[in-house]
Design an enzyme around this catalytic site. Structure first.
Site, PDB file in Angstrom:
ATOM      1  N   ASP A  45      34.062  18.550  17.662  1.00 51.80           N
ATOM      2  CA  ASP A  45      33.282  19.039  18.808  1.00 51.80           C
ATOM      3  C   ASP A  45      31.879  18.426  18.814  1.00 51.80           C
ATOM      4  O   ASP A  45      31.086  18.679  19.719  1.00 51.80           O
ATOM      5  CB  ASP A  45      33.251  20.575  18.867  1.00 51.80           C
ATOM      6  CG  ASP A  45      32.586  21.216  17.676  1.00 51.80           C
ATOM      7  OD1 ASP A  45      32.169  20.488  16.755  1.00 51.80           O
ATOM      8  OD2 ASP A  45      32.466  22.462  17.661  1.00 51.80           O
ATOM      9  N   ASP A  84      39.229  19.745  16.470  1.00 53.22           N
ATOM     10  CA  ASP A  84      38.305  20.863  16.270  1.00 53.22           C
ATOM     11  C   ASP A  84      38.614  22.025  17.208  1.00 53.22           C
ATOM     12  O   ASP A  84      38.933  21.804  18.385  1.00 53.22           O
ATOM     13  CB  ASP A  84      36.881  20.380  16.591  1.00 53.22           C
ATOM     14  CG  ASP A  84      35.941  20.615  15.440  1.00 53.22           C
ATOM     15  OD1 ASP A  84      36.262  21.398  14.530  1.00 53.22           O
ATOM     16  OD2 ASP A  84      34.859  19.977  15.465  1.00 53.22           O
ATOM     17  N   GLU A 114      35.579  26.512  12.318  1.00 53.85           N
ATOM     18  CA  GLU A 114      34.363  26.899  11.608  1.00 53.85           C
ATOM     19  C   GLU A 114      34.373  28.398  11.338  1.00 53.85           C
ATOM     20  O   GLU A 114      34.821  29.181  12.185  1.00 53.85           O
ATOM     21  CB  GLU A 114      33.133  26.538  12.452  1.00 53.85           C
ATOM     22  CG  GLU A 114      32.999  25.045  12.674  1.00 53.85           C
ATOM     23  CD  GLU A 114      31.728  24.675  13.420  1.00 53.85           C
ATOM     24  OE1 GLU A 114      30.791  25.490  13.480  1.00 53.85           O
ATOM     25  OE2 GLU A 114      31.690  23.544  13.939  1.00 53.85           O
ATOM     26  N   GLU A 181      30.138  21.217   4.658  1.00 54.12           N
ATOM     27  CA  GLU A 181      29.054  20.437   5.281  1.00 54.12           C
ATOM     28  C   GLU A 181      27.692  20.864   4.725  1.00 54.12           C
ATOM     29  O   GLU A 181      27.352  22.059   4.715  1.00 54.12           O
ATOM     30  CB  GLU A 181      29.094  20.626   6.809  1.00 54.12           C
ATOM     31  CG  GLU A 181      27.976  19.879   7.525  1.00 54.12           C
ATOM     32  CD  GLU A 181      28.193  19.677   9.011  1.00 54.12           C
ATOM     33  OE1 GLU A 181      29.293  19.988   9.516  1.00 54.12           O
ATOM     34  OE2 GLU A 181      27.249  19.184   9.663  1.00 54.12           O
TER      35      GLU A 181
HETATM   36  O1  KIV Z   1      32.494  18.062  15.023  1.00 54.57           O
HETATM   37  C1  KIV Z   1      32.393  17.277  14.080  1.00 54.57           C
HETATM   38  O2  KIV Z   1      32.321  16.059  14.232  1.00 54.57           O
HETATM   39  C2  KIV Z   1      32.333  17.835  12.741  1.00 54.57           C
HETATM   40  C3  KIV Z   1      31.869  16.915  11.645  1.00 54.57           C
HETATM   41  C4  KIV Z   1      30.401  16.939  11.581  1.00 54.57           C
HETATM   42  C5  KIV Z   1      32.491  17.245  10.348  1.00 54.57           C
HETATM   43  O3  KIV Z   1      32.597  18.984  12.537  1.00 54.57           O
END
Ligand code: KIV
Length: 265
Positions: A45, A84, A114, A181
Site C-alpha cells: 500500500d 497488502d 498490519e 519494519e
Molecule cells: O506497503 C509497503 O510497501 C510495505 C513495505 C514498506 C514493507 O509495507
C-alpha cells in the site's frame, strides 16, 4: 524456473539462507524485478505514496491493491506475489473475507496485514480458507497517527518485550511470515529466537530471513532524504535490471543491510 512459493521461503528459514523482496505495482517493473531473480514482489500500500502522491497509505483501497496485483501477476511468473491489506479493509470478518477473495482472485499468493495480537481471528479465518498470511509488525505505516510519525519501534524494554511476545503469539497462531519494519537489531535477534517462520525485514537488520525495500527507494527516485535503512542500488549500476540484480545479490551475500542501515537500541 518455477514460481517461488511459501515452501521456498520456509526452506530459507530452515536452512538459514536469505531471500529478496521488492515492492512493485505494474507489469514493467515487476517483470524486470522477477527476471533479475528477486524472489518475491510485494504489491504494497506504499503505492498510495509513491504512485498516488498521498502523504500516507491510508487512502489506498482494496480495488487499488487488486488492480495493481493483477498488473504484477501478469508479468512476473517467477516471483512469489504478496499483496497488502489496505487500511481498515479487514475491519470486520465479513469485510476481511471479501477483501481476501479480491486479492487472491487477482493472483496474490499471500496477504500482508498490519497489526498485532488483534490479527489472531483473521489468521484463523484465512487459514481455514487456505489463504497464507504475513503479519507486519514494528513500524506499521497504517498506524502513523497513533505513532505520531514514522518512528523506530521497540526502543524501550517494555516495547521490545511487547513486540517479541506478539511475534511469538502470531507464529503459534499460524501466521506464515512476519514482516518487521524499523526495529533495533536486538529486537530482531530476540524475535528470530522465538519464531520458526520466515521473517522479512525493512530496517530490521541482517538477521532477518529476507529483506524488502520499496522499489522507488532502492532505485533512488523517491524525493527527499532517504531513510537510514535504504541503499540506492541505482547509484552503482547502469540499468534498472542491473540495480535489481545487485540488490538481490547483496541480500544473498549478506552485504545488505550493513550496519549503517540498521537501528541500535
Ligand atoms: O506497503 C509497503 O510497501 C510495505 C513495505 C514498506 C514493507 O509495507
Amino acid at each position: 524456473m518455477s514460481q517461488v512459493t511459501l515452501t521456498d521461503l520456509q526452506k530459507h528459514r530452515e536452512n538459514n539462507t536469505k531471500f529478496s523482496m521488492v515492492t512493485a505495482y505494474d507489469a514493467c517493473f515487476s517483470s524486470l524485478a522477477s527476471n533479475a531473480g528477486i524472489d518475491s514482489i510485494l504489491v504494497g500500500d506504499s503505492l498510495g505514496m509513491v504512485l498516488q502522491g498521498h502523504s500516507n497509505t491510508l487512502p489506498v483501497t482494496i480495488q487499488d491493491i487488486a488492480y495493481h496485483t493483477a498488473c504484477v501477476v501478469a508479468a512476473a511468473p517467477k516471483s512469489m506475489i504478496i499483496s497488502d491489506m489496505p487500511f481498515m479493509a479487514a475491519a470486520t470478518m465479513q469485510e476481511a473475507t471479501i477483501a481476501a477473495r479480491a486479492l487472491s482472485q487477482a493472483g496474490a499468493q499471500m496477504i500482508k496485514i498490519e497489526g498485532g495480537k488483534n490479527l489472531l481471528d483473521l489468521i484463523k479465518l484465512y487459514q481455514d480458507h487456505g489463504v497464507a498470511t504475513c503479519c507486519h509488525l514494528g513500524l506499521t505505516p497504517q498506524f502513523v497517527h497513533r505513532f505520531g510519525g514514522y518512528k523506530v519501534q521497540g526502543k524501550t524494554q517494555e516495547a521490545a518485550d511487547r513486540l517479541v511476545e506478539t511475534a511469538e503469539i502470531l507464529n503459534k497462531a499460524g501466521s506464515d511470515v512476519i514482516l518487521l519494519e524499523c526495529v533495533p537489531n536486538s529486537v530482531t535477534e530476540r524475535i528470530m529466537k522465538v519464531t520458526n517462520i520466515p521473517v522479512v525485514g525493512i530496517g530490521a537488520g541482517p538477521l532477518c530471513t529476507g529483506q524488502v525495500l520499496v522499489m522507488h527507494d532502492l532505485l533512488g527516485i523517491t524525493p527527499g532524504n532517504p531513510a537510514r535503512f535504504v541503499r540506492n542500488f541505482m547509484a552503482e549500476n547502469k540499468s534498472i535490471q542491473e540495480a535489481f540484480r545487485a540488490y538481490d545479490r547483496a541480500i544473498k551475500d549478506g552485504s545488505f543491510p550493513a550496519m549503517e542501515h540498521c537501528f541500535a537500541d
